[in-house]
Design a protein around this motif. Sequence first.
Motif: not given
Length: 391
Positions: A246-251
């Motif tokens: 989720a974090s890498i998707s957001v960034t």
Amino acid sequence: MTGLKLSHLVTALIAVLLGYTSSAAIIFQAIDAVGASPAEATSWMLALGLGTGLSCLILSLRYRMPILTAWSTPGAALLAVGLQGMSLPEATGAFLFCAALLTLTGITGWFERVSHLIPEALGSALLAGILFRFGLEIFASMEEDLPMVAVMCVTYLVARRALPRYAIPLVLVAGCAMAWGTGAFELSGTGGIDWTMARPVFTWPEFTLTGLIGVGLPLYIVTMSSQNVPGVVTLRAAGYRVPVSASISVTGLISLLMAPFGGFAFNLAAITAAICAGPEADEDPTGRYKAAALAGVFYSVVGLMGGAIIGLFLVAPQALIATIAGLALLNTIGSSLTAAMDRPDQREAALVTFMATVSGVGFLGIGAPLWALVFGGATLLVLRWRRPAAI
């Protein structure tokens, strides 16, 4: 967001100060390499500040964890060299290609599955190695300004005994007061700063094979290996089950949004995240996300002011920045080293990982953090390997 503390505010300020002062000069070199106009250069700084601020706010408030993000500093160093002779539209096309790869990485979830394979001892050793140089900078800064560093260190020791919760805020106040009193702030060059709000400048992308393969792909590799890997390790070492995909998707999505305006790549932070994820931010681990959220607010404000506030960041004496960062990270460095050496069966592999990280070794376009994990993992596999029993 209620229950804000002074420690949240100070920790967030230190993180943002460190984030800008450690990489602003490299970003300016990348901007010069592509021949951007002053308006386009201001747009870059706006996109980087807003992109980092928004992703910090989204992730820290959504998951109630100190998930700090950053632009890719190794990526900026790569761009300073790789963008020579390339037009801004070509560079924008490369940024979008990298952003698409980052987004796909988050959506597919393959990186999260791989990250779970990293042994805890090696992850702690990697974090200790990344942060180790900041501890060393405390002593190196003594050659630059011994009186100021001495005052800050004495303040830290006294405060740790008397007021441990406020040790870092008091150190920051003491350092700033000392720098101001001795004239260490280089304010002479700030008279010409333009204090108007920054404005975005959209650049239509141009996709070329040279840009995609020569800049976009290396930017993706550097961002993943030198930024996202340490970022995941940092939060896990602090005890947080970080939502990696989720974090890498957001960034990645933020990178897609900001790329046409100069936001070349965003990722999980490691060093600034270690500051906000430590006990100096909050004794209660469940409250440390507030420091990360405040850092997101500060990043956004700095981005909106374009180069004006960044210029003010750069007038702070380097000894002040290095000392406050080193002292704020002492606890994290110590706990990481302890965790790395805790298991005798992984101790040598952890030591190899630590030393490889500190060495800064890098080749094939890949930085030290990933090579350190490769070397440490290979050491662990060899030492654990046993010959099959003879039948």
